[in-house]
Design a protein around this motif. Structure first.
Motif, PDB file in Angstrom:
ATOM      1  N   LYS A 224      -0.334  -7.562   0.340  1.00  0.00           N
ATOM      2  CA  LYS A 224      -1.379  -6.849   1.055  1.00  0.00           C
ATOM      3  C   LYS A 224      -0.927  -5.441   1.449  1.00  0.00           C
ATOM      4  O   LYS A 224      -1.709  -4.507   1.424  1.00  0.00           O
ATOM      5  N   THR A 225       0.331  -5.282   1.815  1.00  0.00           N
ATOM      6  CA  THR A 225       0.811  -3.970   2.230  1.00  0.00           C
ATOM      7  C   THR A 225       0.847  -2.993   1.058  1.00  0.00           C
ATOM      8  O   THR A 225       0.657  -1.805   1.268  1.00  0.00           O
ATOM      9  N   LYS A 226       1.087  -3.472  -0.131  1.00  0.00           N
ATOM     10  CA  LYS A 226       1.067  -2.585  -1.298  1.00  0.00           C
ATOM     11  C   LYS A 226      -0.335  -2.026  -1.507  1.00  0.00           C
ATOM     12  O   LYS A 226      -0.506  -0.838  -1.786  1.00  0.00           O
TER      13      LYS A 226
ATOM     14  N   ASP B 150      -0.938   0.545   1.207  1.00  0.00           N
ATOM     15  CA  ASP B 150      -0.204   1.776   0.916  1.00  0.00           C
ATOM     16  C   ASP B 150      -0.893   2.577  -0.184  1.00  0.00           C
ATOM     17  O   ASP B 150      -0.981   3.809  -0.099  1.00  0.00           O
TER      18      ASP B 150
END
Length: 95
Positions: free
Chosen positions: A2-4, A7
């Motif tokens: 999810k963080t990718k 970002d």
């Protein structure tokens, strides 16, 4: 995972904001250039009128010169005016 995605979304948004700020600063630069070109033929009459004591000519001359100065200075100092242009978006932060 999810963080990718977040970002990637942040990077895309930063590029869009940077492009918008560059576009706006470029547009204001073009306005300053057009104002300069429009003032050029009227400049002798405005200066003559200002020296003769015509307040309207002096006011017009002052406003035009101030407008040109603002447009040129915002282009010169665009990284101070537009915060997104301070950062280089081509370099990625690595932890």
């Amino acid at each position: 995972m999810k963080t990718k995605w977040i970002d990637t979304w942040r990077d895309s948004l930063a590029r869009v904001k940077r492009g918008g700020e560059l576009g706006l600063s470029g547009l204001l630069l073009v306005v300053g250039i057009l104002l300069s070109v429009a003032l050029l033929p009227e400049l002798p009459g405005l200066v003559r009128g200002t020296l003769a004591g015509d307040g309207e000519a002096a006011r017009t001359l002052f406003v035009c010169v101030a407008g040109i100065a603002v447009c040129m200075l915002q282009w010169r100092w665009r990284t101070a005016v537009y915060p997104q242009l301070r950062r280089d978006t081509s370099q990625k932060n690595t932890p």
